[in-house]
Every structure is written in structure tokens, then in C-alpha cells.
Design a protein around this motif. Sequence first.
Motif, PDB file in Angstrom:
ATOM      1  N   GLN A 225       6.115  -9.634 -10.415  1.00  0.00           N
ATOM      2  CA  GLN A 225       4.597  -9.073 -10.254  1.00  0.00           C
ATOM      3  C   GLN A 225       4.018  -9.043  -9.359  1.00  0.00           C
ATOM      4  OE1 GLN A 225       5.358  -9.296 -13.364  1.00  0.00           O
ATOM      5  NE2 GLN A 225       3.027  -8.978 -13.824  1.00  0.00           N
ATOM      6  N   ARG A 226       4.299  -9.291  -8.147  1.00  0.00           N
ATOM      7  CA  ARG A 226       3.826  -9.059  -6.720  1.00  0.00           C
ATOM      8  C   ARG A 226       4.568  -7.580  -6.027  1.00  0.00           C
ATOM      9  NH1 ARG A 226       4.362 -14.464  -5.559  1.00  0.00           N
ATOM     10  NH2 ARG A 226       6.352 -14.257  -4.356  1.00  0.00           N
ATOM     11  N   LYS A 227       5.443  -7.520  -6.697  1.00  0.00           N
ATOM     12  CA  LYS A 227       6.314  -6.486  -6.079  1.00  0.00           C
ATOM     13  C   LYS A 227       5.942  -4.717  -6.622  1.00  0.00           C
ATOM     14  CE  LYS A 227       9.074  -8.095  -3.053  1.00  0.00           C
ATOM     15  NZ  LYS A 227       8.013  -7.487  -0.899  1.00  0.00           N
ATOM     16  N   ARG A 228       5.720  -5.089  -7.983  1.00  0.00           N
ATOM     17  CA  ARG A 228       5.002  -4.303  -8.794  1.00  0.00           C
ATOM     18  C   ARG A 228       3.903  -3.460  -9.224  1.00  0.00           C
ATOM     19  NH1 ARG A 228       7.229  -6.493 -15.029  1.00  0.00           N
ATOM     20  NH2 ARG A 228       8.775  -5.626 -14.839  1.00  0.00           N
ATOM     21  N   ALA A 229       2.537  -5.028  -8.289  1.00  0.00           N
ATOM     22  CA  ALA A 229       1.879  -4.269  -7.783  1.00  0.00           C
ATOM     23  C   ALA A 229       1.806  -4.444  -6.623  1.00  0.00           C
ATOM     24  CB  ALA A 229       0.548  -5.555  -7.620  1.00  0.00           C
ATOM     25  N   GLU A 230       2.289  -3.886  -5.871  1.00  0.00           N
ATOM     26  CA  GLU A 230       2.897  -3.528  -4.297  1.00  0.00           C
ATOM     27  C   GLU A 230       2.987  -2.363  -5.081  1.00  0.00           C
ATOM     28  OE1 GLU A 230       5.248  -3.713  -0.769  1.00  0.00           O
ATOM     29  OE2 GLU A 230       5.143  -5.519  -2.148  1.00  0.00           O
ATOM     30  N   HIS A 231       4.444  -1.983  -5.115  1.00  0.00           N
ATOM     31  CA  HIS A 231       4.508  -0.588  -5.640  1.00  0.00           C
ATOM     32  C   HIS A 231       3.770   0.745  -6.516  1.00  0.00           C
ATOM     33  CE1 HIS A 231       6.906   2.147  -8.755  1.00  0.00           C
ATOM     34  NE2 HIS A 231       7.424   2.369  -7.629  1.00  0.00           N
ATOM     35  N   GLN A 232       2.495  -0.501  -7.176  1.00  0.00           N
ATOM     36  CA  GLN A 232       1.437   0.792  -7.327  1.00  0.00           C
ATOM     37  C   GLN A 232       0.598   0.765  -6.659  1.00  0.00           C
ATOM     38  OE1 GLN A 232       1.241   1.671 -10.810  1.00  0.00           O
ATOM     39  NE2 GLN A 232      -0.242   3.066 -10.122  1.00  0.00           N
ATOM     40  N   ARG A 233       0.589   0.232  -6.015  1.00  0.00           N
ATOM     41  CA  ARG A 233      -0.700   0.663  -4.506  1.00  0.00           C
ATOM     42  C   ARG A 233      -0.323   2.173  -3.625  1.00  0.00           C
ATOM     43  NH1 ARG A 233      -0.846  -4.971  -4.301  1.00  0.00           N
ATOM     44  NH2 ARG A 233      -0.088  -5.032  -2.960  1.00  0.00           N
ATOM     45  N   LEU A 234       1.232   2.000  -3.418  1.00  0.00           N
ATOM     46  CA  LEU A 234       2.048   2.479  -3.116  1.00  0.00           C
ATOM     47  C   LEU A 234       2.208   3.871  -4.048  1.00  0.00           C
ATOM     48  CD1 LEU A 234       5.195   0.656  -1.301  1.00  0.00           C
ATOM     49  CD2 LEU A 234       3.269   1.240   0.198  1.00  0.00           C
ATOM     50  N   MET A 235       2.162   3.811  -5.022  1.00  0.00           N
ATOM     51  CA  MET A 235       2.511   5.011  -5.714  1.00  0.00           C
ATOM     52  C   MET A 235       1.213   5.719  -5.445  1.00  0.00           C
ATOM     53  SD  MET A 235       5.303   5.162  -6.227  1.00  0.00           S
ATOM     54  CE  MET A 235       5.173   7.075  -7.303  1.00  0.00           C
ATOM     55  N   GLU A 236      -0.112   5.085  -5.599  1.00  0.00           N
ATOM     56  CA  GLU A 236      -1.864   5.284  -5.401  1.00  0.00           C
ATOM     57  C   GLU A 236      -1.584   6.335  -3.881  1.00  0.00           C
ATOM     58  OE1 GLU A 236      -3.810   2.319  -6.044  1.00  0.00           O
ATOM     59  OE2 GLU A 236      -3.350   2.437  -8.661  1.00  0.00           O
ATOM     60  N   GLU A 237      -1.155   5.258  -2.881  1.00  0.00           N
ATOM     61  CA  GLU A 237      -1.475   5.768  -1.383  1.00  0.00           C
ATOM     62  C   GLU A 237      -0.650   7.254  -1.081  1.00  0.00           C
ATOM     63  OE1 GLU A 237      -1.127   4.041   2.820  1.00  0.00           O
ATOM     64  OE2 GLU A 237      -0.265   2.945   1.448  1.00  0.00           O
ATOM     65  N   ILE A 238       0.459   7.106  -1.790  1.00  0.00           N
ATOM     66  CA  ILE A 238       1.010   8.447  -1.863  1.00  0.00           C
ATOM     67  C   ILE A 238       0.846   9.585  -2.244  1.00  0.00           C
ATOM     68  CG2 ILE A 238       3.459   9.435  -2.484  1.00  0.00           C
ATOM     69  CD1 ILE A 238       4.602   6.745  -1.970  1.00  0.00           C
ATOM     70  N   GLU A 239      -0.239   9.512  -3.737  1.00  0.00           N
ATOM     71  CA  GLU A 239      -0.422  10.499  -4.546  1.00  0.00           C
ATOM     72  C   GLU A 239      -1.738  10.821  -3.349  1.00  0.00           C
ATOM     73  OE1 GLU A 239       0.245  12.669  -7.119  1.00  0.00           O
ATOM     74  OE2 GLU A 239       2.073  11.296  -6.563  1.00  0.00           O
ATOM     75  N   ALA A 240      -2.752   9.807  -2.870  1.00  0.00           N
ATOM     76  CA  ALA A 240      -3.626  10.521  -2.198  1.00  0.00           C
ATOM     77  C   ALA A 240      -3.314  11.166  -0.915  1.00  0.00           C
ATOM     78  CB  ALA A 240      -4.860   9.028  -1.705  1.00  0.00           C
ATOM     79  N   LEU A 241      -2.286  10.613  -0.073  1.00  0.00           N
ATOM     80  CA  LEU A 241      -1.568  11.731   1.018  1.00  0.00           C
ATOM     81  C   LEU A 241      -1.014  13.471   0.381  1.00  0.00           C
ATOM     82  CD1 LEU A 241       0.568   8.494   2.551  1.00  0.00           C
ATOM     83  CD2 LEU A 241      -1.918  10.050   3.166  1.00  0.00           C
ATOM     84  N   ARG A 242      -0.595  12.720  -0.943  1.00  0.00           N
ATOM     85  CA  ARG A 242       0.200  14.158  -1.452  1.00  0.00           C
ATOM     86  C   ARG A 242      -0.871  15.355  -1.759  1.00  0.00           C
ATOM     87  NH1 ARG A 242       3.958  12.674  -6.204  1.00  0.00           N
ATOM     88  NH2 ARG A 242       5.347  12.751  -4.524  1.00  0.00           N
ATOM     89  N   ALA A 243      -2.156  14.886  -1.995  1.00  0.00           N
ATOM     90  CA  ALA A 243      -2.648  15.612  -2.142  1.00  0.00           C
ATOM     91  C   ALA A 243      -3.821  16.264  -0.458  1.00  0.00           C
ATOM     92  CB  ALA A 243      -4.363  14.775  -3.049  1.00  0.00           C
ATOM     93  N   GLU A 244      -3.681  15.183   0.023  1.00  0.00           N
ATOM     94  CA  GLU A 244      -4.453  15.833   1.193  1.00  0.00           C
ATOM     95  C   GLU A 244      -3.544  16.538   1.661  1.00  0.00           C
ATOM     96  OE1 GLU A 244      -5.547  13.004   5.145  1.00  0.00           O
ATOM     97  OE2 GLU A 244      -5.369  11.810   3.883  1.00  0.00           O
ATOM     98  N   VAL A 245      -2.326  16.339   1.838  1.00  0.00           N
ATOM     99  CA  VAL A 245      -1.358  17.308   2.315  1.00  0.00           C
ATOM    100  C   VAL A 245      -1.973  18.778   2.190  1.00  0.00           C
ATOM    101  CG1 VAL A 245       0.674  17.920   2.468  1.00  0.00           C
ATOM    102  CG2 VAL A 245      -0.095  15.830   2.893  1.00  0.00           C
ATOM    103  N   GLU A 246      -2.064  18.765   0.495  1.00  0.00           N
ATOM    104  CA  GLU A 246      -1.567  20.408  -0.084  1.00  0.00           C
ATOM    105  C   GLU A 246      -3.257  20.634  -0.121  1.00  0.00           C
ATOM    106  OE1 GLU A 246      -1.687  18.884  -4.087  1.00  0.00           O
ATOM    107  OE2 GLU A 246       1.188  18.935  -4.158  1.00  0.00           O
ATOM    108  N   GLU A 247      -4.446  19.950   0.137  1.00  0.00           N
ATOM    109  CA  GLU A 247      -5.294  20.775   0.935  1.00  0.00           C
ATOM    110  C   GLU A 247      -5.730  20.444   1.777  1.00  0.00           C
ATOM    111  OE1 GLU A 247      -9.634  18.640   1.309  1.00  0.00           O
ATOM    112  OE2 GLU A 247      -8.860  18.066  -0.278  1.00  0.00           O
ATOM    113  N   ALA A 248      -5.344  20.551   2.433  1.00  0.00           N
ATOM    114  CA  ALA A 248      -4.487  20.657   4.318  1.00  0.00           C
ATOM    115  C   ALA A 248      -4.487  22.237   3.887  1.00  0.00           C
ATOM    116  CB  ALA A 248      -3.542  19.889   5.044  1.00  0.00           C
TER     117      ALA A 248
END
Length: 122
Positions: A84-107
Motif C-alpha cells: 500500500q505504501r509503495k502504491r501511494a509512492e508510485h502514484q505520487r511519483l506518477m503525478e510528479e512525472i506528469e507535472a514535470l512533463r507538462a512543464e518541459v512541454e510548456e518550456a
Amino acid sequence: MDPEELHLQVLRLLDHNPNLSQRQIARELDLSVGKTNYAVRAVISRGWVKAHNFSNAPDKRRYLYRLTPAGVSEKAQLAYRHLQRKRAEHQRLMEEIEALRAEVEEAQVEAEPTERPAGPQG
């Protein structure tokens, strides 16, 4: 490594190989022998593992570690909570990856040169 994860790792190792020495457990988990001794004593004191001395072993400090029924049950519960902890960690990482991807595309869009209107060909 938090205590729950440490206990889970010790229980897993002892379940797969009950005659590991504490030195071998320490090597497997990349821990000091002192910390390993603390962890092994903790799972024994909680009743999750029974330690049986090898009476015919030349080194009288050798033990056979057996998971008790409570240890088997606790190992499953620890594994579930770890999952359960690893799944929550994975979800947080995926959200961070998406935010970074959007930031890179915008830049990249902002950095693209603007097209100049076609002027007179001279």
C-alpha cells in the motif's frame, strides 16, 4: 529502512532460508550485525519467529529460525501494508512525472522561434 520494512525483510529471509546466520542476514540486507541482531531479537520477542539451537553444530551459536503461525500472518500483513505504501509512492511519483512533463512541454513551446511573416522577396 523503517522498522516495519526491516521486520518484513527479516521475516522473508528467514522464511526462505531458516538456517541463515545473523551475519548472513546482515550481508543480505546490507546492515550492521548489531542492527541485524536487534531486528532478529525483535521478531523473536514478538513471537513471529522461534529460534532453535543446532545441538550437533560445532558452533553452538548457530540457530534455525522458524516462522510461527503468527509470524506467517504478520509477514502477510506487513507485506500488504508495504504494498500500500509503495502504491501511494508510485502514484505520487506518477503525478510528479506528469507535472514535470507538462512543464518541459510548456518550456519547449515558449522557446520555439516565432515565424516571421513573408516579406517582399528582393
